[in-house]
Design a protein around this motif. Structure first.
Motif, PDB file in Angstrom:
ATOM      1  N   MET A  64       0.909  -1.195  -0.190  1.00 50.18           N
ATOM      2  CA  MET A  64      -0.112  -0.079   0.108  1.00 50.18           C
ATOM      3  C   MET A  64       0.956   1.263  -0.007  1.00 50.18           C
ATOM      4  SD  MET A  64      -2.899   1.441  -0.152  1.00 50.18           S
ATOM      5  CE  MET A  64      -4.201   0.169  -0.042  1.00 50.18           C
ATOM      6  N   ASN A  65       2.022   1.203   0.806  1.00 45.62           N
ATOM      7  CA  ASN A  65       2.733   2.416   0.767  1.00 45.62           C
ATOM      8  C   ASN A  65       3.327   2.612  -0.557  1.00 45.62           C
ATOM      9  OD1 ASN A  65       2.090   3.083   3.409  1.00 45.62           O
ATOM     10  ND2 ASN A  65       3.906   1.944   4.437  1.00 45.62           N
ATOM     11  N   ALA A  66       3.776   1.627  -1.129  1.00 45.00           N
ATOM     12  CA  ALA A  66       4.639   1.668  -2.478  1.00 45.00           C
ATOM     13  C   ALA A  66       3.646   2.189  -3.548  1.00 45.00           C
ATOM     14  CB  ALA A  66       4.856   0.411  -3.144  1.00 45.00           C
ATOM     15  N   ALA A  67       2.037   1.735  -3.494  1.00 44.99           N
ATOM     16  CA  ALA A  67       1.014   2.353  -4.389  1.00 44.99           C
ATOM     17  C   ALA A  67       1.016   3.940  -4.134  1.00 44.99           C
ATOM     18  CB  ALA A  67      -0.219   1.654  -3.961  1.00 44.99           C
ATOM     19  N   ILE A  68       1.192   4.277  -2.825  1.00 46.19           N
ATOM     20  CA  ILE A  68       0.958   5.587  -2.620  1.00 46.19           C
ATOM     21  C   ILE A  68       1.775   6.552  -2.839  1.00 46.19           C
ATOM     22  CG2 ILE A  68       0.583   7.296  -0.552  1.00 46.19           C
ATOM     23  CD1 ILE A  68      -0.852   5.186   0.953  1.00 46.19           C
ATOM     24  N   GLU A  69       3.247   6.004  -2.938  1.00 46.46           N
ATOM     25  CA  GLU A  69       4.280   6.662  -3.229  1.00 46.46           C
ATOM     26  C   GLU A  69       4.252   6.774  -4.899  1.00 46.46           C
ATOM     27  OE1 GLU A  69       9.021   5.987  -3.613  1.00 46.46           O
ATOM     28  OE2 GLU A  69       7.991   5.116  -1.854  1.00 46.46           O
ATOM     29  N   ALA A  70       3.874   5.741  -5.649  1.00 46.91           N
ATOM     30  CA  ALA A  70       3.788   5.860  -7.000  1.00 46.91           C
ATOM     31  C   ALA A  70       2.760   6.813  -7.350  1.00 46.91           C
ATOM     32  CB  ALA A  70       3.500   4.485  -7.663  1.00 46.91           C
ATOM     33  N   TYR A 123     -14.874  16.941   8.788  1.00 45.90           N
ATOM     34  CA  TYR A 123     -15.529  17.219   7.811  1.00 45.90           C
ATOM     35  C   TYR A 123     -16.843  15.728   7.625  1.00 45.90           C
ATOM     36  CZ  TYR A 123     -11.818  19.815   5.929  1.00 45.90           C
ATOM     37  OH  TYR A 123     -10.830  20.914   6.112  1.00 45.90           O
ATOM     38  N   ALA A 124     -17.772  16.220   6.739  1.00 47.67           N
ATOM     39  CA  ALA A 124     -18.829  15.145   6.472  1.00 47.67           C
ATOM     40  C   ALA A 124     -19.158  15.005   5.119  1.00 47.67           C
ATOM     41  CB  ALA A 124     -20.299  15.753   6.932  1.00 47.67           C
ATOM     42  N   GLU A 125     -19.632  13.783   4.690  1.00 49.50           N
ATOM     43  CA  GLU A 125     -19.930  13.733   3.148  1.00 49.50           C
ATOM     44  C   GLU A 125     -20.283  14.488   2.670  1.00 49.50           C
ATOM     45  OE1 GLU A 125     -21.676   9.845   0.755  1.00 49.50           O
ATOM     46  OE2 GLU A 125     -22.212  10.158   2.488  1.00 49.50           O
ATOM     47  N   GLY A 126     -20.016  15.177   1.197  1.00 49.86           N
ATOM     48  CA  GLY A 126     -20.497  16.003   0.695  1.00 49.86           C
ATOM     49  C   GLY A 126     -19.691  17.500   1.020  1.00 49.86           C
ATOM     50  N   ASP A 127     -19.019  17.717   1.998  1.00 45.44           N
ATOM     51  CA  ASP A 127     -18.445  18.769   2.316  1.00 45.44           C
ATOM     52  C   ASP A 127     -17.442  19.156   1.309  1.00 45.44           C
ATOM     53  OD1 ASP A 127     -19.987  19.384   4.735  1.00 45.44           O
ATOM     54  OD2 ASP A 127     -18.221  18.762   5.933  1.00 45.44           O
ATOM     55  N   ILE A 128     -17.286  20.598   0.966  1.00 48.45           N
ATOM     56  CA  ILE A 128     -16.142  21.004   0.093  1.00 48.45           C
ATOM     57  C   ILE A 128     -14.788  20.960   0.732  1.00 48.45           C
ATOM     58  CG2 ILE A 128     -15.094  22.711  -1.323  1.00 48.45           C
ATOM     59  CD1 ILE A 128     -17.604  21.215  -2.392  1.00 48.45           C
ATOM     60  N   VAL A 129     -13.566  20.448   0.557  1.00 44.54           N
ATOM     61  CA  VAL A 129     -12.643  20.281   1.373  1.00 44.54           C
ATOM     62  C   VAL A 129     -11.308  20.959   0.322  1.00 44.54           C
ATOM     63  CG1 VAL A 129     -10.786  18.927   2.135  1.00 44.54           C
ATOM     64  CG2 VAL A 129     -13.131  18.136   2.164  1.00 44.54           C
ATOM     65  N   ALA A 130     -10.638  22.027   0.856  1.00 44.42           N
ATOM     66  CA  ALA A 130      -9.686  22.607   0.087  1.00 44.42           C
ATOM     67  C   ALA A 130      -8.171  21.720   0.713  1.00 44.42           C
ATOM     68  CB  ALA A 130      -9.258  23.788   0.714  1.00 44.42           C
ATOM     69  N   PHE A 131      -7.499  21.399  -0.230  1.00 43.83           N
ATOM     70  CA  PHE A 131      -6.328  20.563   0.024  1.00 43.83           C
ATOM     71  C   PHE A 131      -5.166  21.382  -0.914  1.00 43.83           C
ATOM     72  CE2 PHE A 131      -8.626  18.916  -3.423  1.00 43.83           C
ATOM     73  CZ  PHE A 131      -7.663  18.079  -4.508  1.00 43.83           C
ATOM     74  N   ASP A 132      -3.913  20.677  -0.365  1.00 42.66           N
ATOM     75  CA  ASP A 132      -2.521  20.862  -1.268  1.00 42.66           C
ATOM     76  C   ASP A 132      -2.310  19.714  -2.133  1.00 42.66           C
ATOM     77  OD1 ASP A 132      -2.461  23.485  -0.188  1.00 42.66           O
ATOM     78  OD2 ASP A 132      -1.354  22.579   1.599  1.00 42.66           O
ATOM     79  N   ALA A 133      -1.793  19.831  -3.363  1.00 42.78           N
ATOM     80  CA  ALA A 133      -1.326  18.797  -4.452  1.00 42.78           C
ATOM     81  C   ALA A 133      -0.525  17.944  -3.324  1.00 42.78           C
ATOM     82  CB  ALA A 133      -0.497  19.545  -5.381  1.00 42.78           C
ATOM     83  N   ASP A 134       0.440  18.387  -2.561  1.00 41.71           N
ATOM     84  CA  ASP A 134       1.352  17.378  -1.968  1.00 41.71           C
ATOM     85  C   ASP A 134       0.630  16.317  -0.968  1.00 41.71           C
ATOM     86  OD1 ASP A 134       0.610  19.274   0.132  1.00 41.71           O
ATOM     87  OD2 ASP A 134       2.988  19.436   0.610  1.00 41.71           O
ATOM     88  N   GLN A 135      -0.841  16.476  -0.652  1.00 41.86           N
ATOM     89  CA  GLN A 135      -1.790  15.705  -0.006  1.00 41.86           C
ATOM     90  C   GLN A 135      -2.291  14.702  -0.569  1.00 41.86           C
ATOM     91  OE1 GLN A 135      -3.791  19.335   1.612  1.00 41.86           O
ATOM     92  NE2 GLN A 135      -4.313  17.708   3.351  1.00 41.86           N
ATOM     93  N   ILE A 136      -2.330  14.627  -2.107  1.00 38.39           N
ATOM     94  CA  ILE A 136      -2.513  13.526  -2.904  1.00 38.39           C
ATOM     95  C   ILE A 136      -2.058  12.120  -2.540  1.00 38.39           C
ATOM     96  CG2 ILE A 136      -3.213  12.791  -5.401  1.00 38.39           C
ATOM     97  CD1 ILE A 136      -3.217  15.833  -5.863  1.00 38.39           C
TER      98      ILE A 136
END
Length: 172
Positions: A44-50, A113-126
């Protein structure tokens, strides 16, 4: 040891409703499958890294390709007292460096957060991403790792949708 909570909601969107996964660790409150992984799970960690390494490719496509903009999603982690819950954001919007998406899962933990909420995030969080083109799903690195933990028929349905390689140019 902390546990990663990984939700497979993208399947619900693909199958037109929440599928009945027989071998998940448990469903979340909305019926979406949740699969738990220890934070040291190598595959799973390798998949996240890729996925993180290829996220700039996805973000470029998101900005330039209407199909990707309409079908794309990202998975980010939401910290909670027992670890981190990874969930999908859809309806992505990008304004310069600002990214937002609508939470497509119902959190199991108190993550603010709840389902449907709008969430701000940074690209490095993906930690994962996907989009659909011509009936094939690209990206979905963490989903590919989850396949052995799903009921065989459900895993076969997902395999039929997943592209052979996560990137359209054939790279892993």
């Amino acid at each position: 040891m902390r546990r990663l909570v990984v939700t497979l909601t993208l399947a619900a969107a693909l199958f037109g409703g929440a599928p009945a996964f027989a071998q998940q660790d448990q469903p979340d409150r909305s019926g979406d499958p949740i699969i738990y992984y220890d934070d040291g799970h190598a595959e799973m960690n390798a998949a996240i890294e890729a996925a993180q390494k290829s996220a700039p490719v996805f973000l470029r496509l998101l900005a330039a390709d209407r199909t990707v903009a309409q079908t794309g999603a990202v998975k980010i982690g939401f910290p909670h007292k027992d670890g981190e819950e990874y969930m999908w954001l859809v309806a992505l919007k990008r304004d310069g460096d600002k990214l937002t998406g609508r939470l497509d899962n119902r959190p199991e933990h108190d993550v603010g957060y709840a389902e449907g909420d709008i969430v701000a995030f940074d690209a490095d969080q993906i930690v994962d991403w996907y989009y659909n083109r011509d009936g094939r799903m690209y990206g979905s690195y963490t989903t590919r790792v989850m396949l052995p933990r799903l009921a065989p028929a459900d895993a076969d349905q997902l395999r039929a949708l997943l592209s052979d390689k996560p990137l359209e140019d054939g790279r892993p």
